[in-house]
Structures are given as structure tokens and as C-alpha cells.
Design an enzyme around this catalytic site. Structure first.
Site, mmCIF file in Angstrom:
data_model
loop_
_atom_site.group_PDB
_atom_site.id
_atom_site.type_symbol
_atom_site.label_atom_id
_atom_site.label_comp_id
_atom_site.label_asym_id
_atom_site.label_seq_id
_atom_site.Cartn_x
_atom_site.Cartn_y
_atom_site.Cartn_z
ATOM 1 N N GLY A 165 5.676 -3.993 1.173
ATOM 2 C CA GLY A 165 6.212 -5.337 1.096
ATOM 3 C C GLY A 165 6.910 -5.644 -0.213
ATOM 4 N N CYS B 261 -3.700 6.478 1.131
ATOM 5 C CA CYS B 261 -2.319 6.806 0.757
ATOM 6 C C CYS B 261 -1.387 5.747 1.305
ATOM 7 C CB CYS B 261 -1.945 8.187 1.307
ATOM 8 S SG CYS B 261 -0.201 8.646 1.080
ATOM 9 N N ASP B 262 -0.338 5.484 0.570
ATOM 10 C CA ASP B 262 0.672 4.505 0.958
ATOM 11 C C ASP B 262 1.281 4.825 2.325
ATOM 12 O OD1 ASP B 262 2.388 2.338 0.569
ATOM 13 O OD2 ASP B 262 3.910 3.565 -0.385
#
Length: 410
Positions: free
Chosen positions: A68, A275-276
Site C-alpha cells: 500500500g 515475507c512481503d
């Protein structure tokens, strides 16, 4: 206490964003939290996250604020974050804050906070306007480049350090020279080039993703331009990391590593993921409000996830570039959603092309850097350590570079 150093990658506004970039991999993560239309981290979650993290033993406490779009939180949120870091940090603790932003919401108030507390900011720019605006649209479908450049001017006015994050997609992969010269002409001298590889539910890459040969050609062209004149002037994260590996033996970017247990993602409500690129219900590890970092680090799910990095394709064992690549990022093996980590990286052929084209010259550069450091040490021996060296302080080796760009790059 946790047994290994780790950092935090924080999503204070979750996937909420004021842009609608077509290739964004995180926008649909709002579906994880359908109970609210707007997602914002509360002060209760913020304080608990900072307090418990600052109670662990770390060489440096690293907070990465991402989305975001994290600047939706406003300047006061980041003031409070730093206040909590100061409140709960032990005397002499080193704290680093990084903010990744699309740059469109940077105003004077926020820039003052970022400057005062030495945030390092990463601003997403995909190139000149005609390239950048191809995918990076506003919510109404308008262009965003002009607003980004206004944000960058504000950062400069307040002397905020920033890097450029360039996502390499179908819109710009064939234009490496145009992008590189545009960045340099605008005095953007810290670059990070990120490959766009986004799969659909069948693990076929989406149309805006790049092909391996395109990535190889892009990186080779960027390297040739950089190597000719700019090795001491322009910092490119991938290139810096290769040199750090050669000079210091340190793997300072995660896809060079041998295990993916390196950081935690903290969502707006305190939920923790490994993890992203793997913020998935099946990989929900816990929540900062009731789970300790020790428990999270020892979670079988987390340890299993981390171990998948070395479960690479058998062909990798015979690859001459394995010592650098380490099978590449799990995301590029297209194993999100429980896929097989033994798949070859989607970018494998392009990475081989890049390493074959560049490694001999990287080795030459590495030898030069070692010699430069030795000469600098002889000419200006460092004084007895008066205390910890700040990341923005001159490097004590005498190179003339900042500590974080020299001996402190690890």
C-alpha cells in the site's frame, strides 16, 4: 530472546493506496481484511510492536514502512513511531527507519519529520512521464508522474535522503538507457531496479511481467552504462550487493541468501507474515498483540518457509552462478500459494546472461575497492573507536564515503 537478527517490514495502512498501479501485487490484499473499508494501524498496535521489538537484541533495529501507501498515515503517525522507539530503546541503540512511497502525498509536514529523524526514503519512479504514467495511475485513471516529482522536490527542500525504486515491467524493459539517463539527468544517483514478475492463479505470468531475456538485456545495458563512467558516482543496489559479496563476503539482499527467515511483515492490525510476497492466510504466523518474537522466530511454519530457499531446482547445483544467485527469490520461482520451490526462477536465463556479461568486471572492481580501502587505511588510520558510527557518518576507513555506503554496507 530471538536467536537471529531480524528486521520489520510494516504495512501501517495495509494495502490501502491513493494510486491504482495496474501491476501492483499488494492491492488485492485488502481482501484479507474485508471487515473494514479503511485500514490503519492503531497506536496500541504501533506501541506494542515497537516496544517488543526494541526489547530484543539487535545490531540495529530496522523498521521498514511500506504499503500500500504508508504516507496515508500522515506525519503524526511517524512522529509517534519515533517517540516509541526513543521511549523503549536502550541507550546507544542504533535505529534505522526506511519508508517506501509513491511520493505523491509528500508534503512539508511529513518531509520535516523524515528529515528530523533521518528516514531513508524510497520513491517509486519508473522513468520519464511517458513511461511512468503507463501503469502508475491515480484512482480516477489520471497520471501520477507530476505529483511524484513534486514530492521529490519537497524531499530535497528538506534534505531528506531518498533512493529511486524503478519497477521494470513491459512498459520500460526495452528502454534501459532512457531510464538510466533520465535518472542521472535529474540527479537521482541511488537506483534500485526491481523486476516485475506477477503470476496468475495458474502460475502463468501476467502480461505486464517481463521475460527472462528482457531482464538480462535490461541489466546488461544498465551495467555497461554504469561501468563506463559511474562506478564511483551512481549507486545501484544490485551492483552494490554483488560487490559487497565479493569484497566482504556478506549477503545483504535477501534473494542472495540461503534462508528466507530474515524479517517479518507486520500488517496494520499486528498480524505477522514471513515475507512481503507471501502475505497469505496459510502463512499467518501470529499477531504482535499476543505472540512474542521468540515464539514467531521458532514457529515451525516460519522455519519451514525459510528453508524453502535452499530447495532449489537440481539444475542449480551445477550452475556456475549458484554462489551468487542461490536459486533467486522464491517469488520468481512462482511458488506463492504453495507452489513447488524446486521450480527454476522465471528469470533464470536472464540472470545467467547478466552474470556471464558482468562478473569479470565486477571482480576487477572488487579488487580495486579492496586496494582503495587499504590505501585509505594506511593514509588515515582510524582513531580508537569513540563510540558507534552512524549510518550517515563519514566511514572511519577514510574512504570519504558515508559509512552505510562503505564499510557499513553489511
Amino acid at each position: 530472546m530471538p536467536t537471529r537478527p531480524f528486521s520489520l517490514l510494516i504495512k501501517p495502512a495495509s494495502a490501502d493506496c491513493n494510486l491504482r498501479c495496474k501491476y501492483c501485487f499488494y492491492l488485492d490484499h485488502c481482501s484479507l481484511y474485508p471487515e473494514a473499508a479503511k485500514h490503519r494501524m492503531t497506536d496500541e498496535v504501533l506501541e506494542q510492536m515497537v516496544r517488543t521489538y526494541m526489547q530484543t537484541e539487535q545490531p540495529q533495529y530496522s523498521f521498514g514502512w511500506q504499503g500500500g501507501e504508508p504516507t496515508l498515515m500522515g506525519a503524526d503517525f511517524f512522529r509517534r513511531a519515533v517517540q516509541f522507539q526513543q521511549k523503549y530503546g536502550a541507550s546507544g541503540a542504533m535505529v534505522g527507519n526506511g519508508l517506501q512511497t509513491n511520493g505523491t502525498l509528500i508534503n512539508d509536514d511529513l518531509a520535516k519529520v523524515l528529515s528530523k529523524y533521518s528516514f531513508l526514503v524510497g520513491v517509486s519512479v519508473d522513468g520519464p512521464a511517458e513511461i511512468h504514467d503507463h501503469y502508475r495511475k491515480t484512482m480516477s485513471g489520471g497520471e501520477s508522474h507530476a505529483a511524484v516529482m513534486r514530492g521529490i522536490r519537497t524531499l530535497r527542500e528538506h534534505e531528506v535522503e531518498f533512493n529511486i525504486l524503478c519497477l521494470v515491467s513491459k512498459s520500460n524493459v526495452a528502454k534501459p538507457a532512457d531510464i538510466y539517463h533520465y535518472f542521472c539527468d535529474n540527479r537521482f544517483l541511488f537506483h534500485q531496479y526491481i523486476s516485475c514478475v506477477e503470476p496468475d492463479e495458474n502460475r502463468n505470468v501476467l502480461p505486464f511481467s517481463i521475460e527472462p531475456e528482457e531482464w538480462g538485456n535490461f541489466l546488461c545495458t544498465i551495467f555497461d552504462l554504469w561501468y563506463e563512467n559511474d562506478t564511483r558516482r551512481v549507486s545501484i543496489r544490485l551492483f552494490d550487493s554483488i560487490l559487497t559479496l565479493m569484497v566482504e563476503g556478506a549477503r545483504n539482499i535477501c534473494h542472495f541468501g540461503t534462508n528466507c527467515c530474515q524479517y517479518f511483515v507486520v500488517e496494520h492490525n499486528g498480524d505477522i507474515y514471513p515475507c512481503d510476497f507471501f502475505v497469505e492466510k496459510r502463512l499467518h504466523l501470529g499477531n504482535v498483540m499476543h505472540d512474542s518474537w521468540t515464539k514467531l522466530q521458532q514457529s515451525p511454519m516460519y522455519l519451514d518457509f525459510g528453508s524453502k530457499k535452499q530447495q532449489w531446482n537440481s539444475a542449480c547445483n551445477d550452475c556456475e552462478f549458484l554462489a551468487v544467485c542461490m536459486g533467486d527469490c522464491l517469488k520468481h520461482r512462482l511458488c506463492a500459494g504453495g507452489g513447488d520451490p524446486r521450480r527454476l526462477s522465471h528469470l533464470c536465463a536472464g540472470l545467467k546472461q547478466f552474470y556471464r556479461h558482468t562478473l569479470p568486471r565486477f571482480e576487477t572492481l572488487a579488487r580495486e575497492l579492496i586496494q582503495e580501502r587499504q590505501r585509505a587505511m594506511m593514509a588515515h588510520p582510524p582513531a580508537m573507536a569513540p563510540g558507534p558510527v552512524g549510518r550517515n557518518d563519514p566511514c572511519p576507513c577514510g574512504s570519504g564515503r558515508k559509512y552505510k555506503k562503505c564499510c557499513g554496507r553489511t
